[in-house]
Design an enzyme around this catalytic site. Structure first.
Site, mmCIF file in Angstrom:
data_model
loop_
_atom_site.group_PDB
_atom_site.id
_atom_site.type_symbol
_atom_site.label_atom_id
_atom_site.label_comp_id
_atom_site.label_asym_id
_atom_site.label_seq_id
_atom_site.Cartn_x
_atom_site.Cartn_y
_atom_site.Cartn_z
ATOM 1 C CG ASP A 125 -9.152 15.301 -17.133
ATOM 2 O OD1 ASP A 125 -8.451 14.545 -17.830
ATOM 3 O OD2 ASP A 125 -10.189 14.932 -16.541
ATOM 4 C CE1 TYR A 148 -15.988 10.926 -17.336
ATOM 5 C CE2 TYR A 148 -15.458 11.417 -15.060
ATOM 6 C CZ TYR A 148 -15.875 10.530 -16.025
ATOM 7 O OH TYR A 148 -16.179 9.245 -15.673
ATOM 8 C CE LYS A 156 -12.429 6.868 -19.243
ATOM 9 N NZ LYS A 156 -12.682 8.239 -18.825
ATOM 10 N NE ARG A 177 -2.963 0.467 3.337
ATOM 11 C CZ ARG A 177 -2.407 1.035 4.411
ATOM 12 N NH1 ARG A 177 -1.949 2.272 4.358
ATOM 13 N NH2 ARG A 177 -2.314 0.372 5.554
HETATM 14 C C1 LIG Z 1 -13.063 8.857 -17.773
HETATM 15 C C2 LIG Z 1 -12.586 10.212 -17.440
HETATM 16 C C3 LIG Z 1 -12.353 10.571 -16.105
HETATM 17 C C4 LIG Z 1 -12.605 9.633 -14.949
HETATM 18 O O1 LIG Z 1 -11.745 8.526 -14.958
HETATM 19 P P1 LIG Z 1 -12.099 7.118 -14.244
HETATM 20 O O2 LIG Z 1 -10.873 6.310 -14.498
HETATM 21 O O3 LIG Z 1 -13.345 6.597 -14.892
HETATM 22 O O4 LIG Z 1 -12.321 7.408 -12.803
HETATM 23 C C5 LIG Z 1 -11.892 11.851 -15.859
HETATM 24 N N1 LIG Z 1 -11.687 12.735 -16.856
HETATM 25 C C6 LIG Z 1 -11.905 12.422 -18.144
HETATM 26 C C7 LIG Z 1 -11.676 13.451 -19.187
HETATM 27 C C8 LIG Z 1 -12.375 11.154 -18.483
HETATM 28 O O5 LIG Z 1 -12.611 10.867 -19.772
#
Ligand SMILES: *Cc1c(COP(=O)(O)O)cnc(C)c1O
Length: 382
Positions: free
Chosen positions: A174, A101, A199, A47
């Site tokens: 992001d 998002y 992603k 952890r």
């Molecule tokens: C999917 C996504 C998130 C969230 O990510 P998770 O891995 O599903 O928690 C945040 N920002 C963007 C732009 C995303 O496409």
């Protein structure tokens, strides 16, 4: 080194014990102490730190050109940790883009911590509005998401960080959709970059993980680390291994996604059943010029609006055969999604809008699939 080389080599070395070229997966939760009680090999308990997670964090920091990366169990874990950590020295309001998002907005309304924050939503193309939102009171955080979800709009990163910095605000970008291959937020003054590794970085729709990367070390890095360890919201060894494996092919995949998305967007723009295409690689996109300056290519995400409304959009999604109807993005399969349905009543997505994640299939096949699906609603009495 160029990013293609960093992606293959960073965080990787031949295993000293076995000579294995592909890194071993370290599932052990605990690590042996030295006779004198120390941990000279650097690991104690998974952890706190794990060899696979450390390799991933090394690679992510190198890819973005930041000081350090902290890998979490999801993108949302990274996002919520970043907001919390930055509030140490930026306790004021959170300035948010109108198109972003949806999960972030849900986090801010559905958790007690989220509701405790003062938020202001602005149109990120309206720089006077950002300036106004940053005035008065204690400096906070400006949130940047570009290209944005689901309207694929472009935010001028350098302009926004200049405004934020002048007001004493921190900036978070992001960078999930663009990835460090296409966009370099630290070079434009951003303080913290967050990712959903679920992603493009994972790239195969089989990893759930996230990361926060800091431009400079400081109290917020220590806090990001502390949240990761003490809340236990960490990327698992296997997810870290998979994400690092994804990174090796990221630059090549992003080029392929971008090239096919541009071809598909041009096709969609010429189809009579399509009212509007949102893709920054098209000269008709309002963010095209800024995107051309701050992005190497335009990415794999395309949204388009069909003539009509919800029924027509749903009919097109239903008729597609190569595109899979599913949420998420960034994998090798092309996906299609009616965002308004996913986001529910609070959505700002138009009912006529479909968002597609362009995968690694051949563009001709994707276009043929879109053609037959769009033709089915274009014909007068179909
Ligand atoms: C999917 C996504 C998130 C969230 O990510 P998770 O891995 O599903 O928690 C945040 N920002 C963007 C732009 C995303 O496409």
């Amino acid at each position: 080194m160029k990013i293609e080389t960093i992606a293959v080599h960073s965080g990787r070395q031949v295993d000293q014990a076995t000579g294995a070229v592909s890194a071993p997966l370290h599932l052990s939760t605990t690590f042996e102490r030295d006779a004198d009680g120390g941990f000279s090999r650097g690991f104690e308990y998974s952890r706190d730190d794990n060899p696979n997670r450390r390799s991933l964090e090394t690679a992510l920091a190198a890819l973005e050109g930041g000081e350090a990366a902290v890998a979490y169990s999801s993108g949302m874990a990274a996002i919520s940790a970043s907001i919390e950590a930055l509030r140490l020295d930026h306790p004021g309001r959170l300035v948010l883009p109108r198109d972003m998002y949806f999960g972030v907005r849900s986090f801010l309304t559905d958790t007690a911590f989220g509701r405790s924050l003062e938020t202001i939503v602005v149109d990120m193309a309206d720089h006077a509005a950002i300036e106004a939102a940053c005035r008065d009171g204690v400096p906070g955080i400006v949130w940047i998401e570009t290209p944005s979800n689901p309207l694929v709009s472009i935010v001028d990163v350098a302009a926004v960080t200049t405004i934020a910095e002048a007001a004493g605000f921190a900036t978070v970008a992001d960078n999930t959709w663009a990835t460090p291959v296409l966009q370099r937020p630290f070079e434009q003054g951003v303080d913290v970059i967050v990712h959903s590794l679920t992603k493009y970085i994972g790239g195969h729709s089989d990893v759930m993980a996230g990361a926060a990367i800091v431009r400079e070390a400081g109290a917020h890095l220590d806090e990001l680390r502390a949240i990761q360890r003490h809340r236990g919201v960490l990327a698992s060894a296997f997810d870290s291994w998979l994400a690092l494996r994804g990174i090796a092919t990221l630059p090549t995949r992003m080029r392929a996604h971008s090239a096919t998305a541009l071809t598909v967007s041009r096709y969609l723009e010429g189809h009579p059943a399509v009212a509007r295409v949102h893709y920054p690689g098209l000269p008709s996109h309002p963010g095209h010029e800024v995107a051309s300056q701050q992005m190497r290519e335009f990415g794999g995400m395309v949204s388009f609006e069909v003539h009509g409304g919800r029924d027509e959009a749903m009919a097109v999604a239903a008729a597609l055969t190569i595109f899979t109807r599913a949420t998420s993005l960034g994998g090798n399969h092309s996906l299609v999604e009616h965002r308004a349905s996913v986001e529910g009543p609070a959505t700002t997505a138009p009912e006529s809008l479909l968002r597609v994640s362009i995968g690694l299939e051949h563009g001709d096949d994707l276009i043929a699939d879109l053609a037959q699906a769009l033709d089915s609603i274009a014909k007068p009495s179909a």
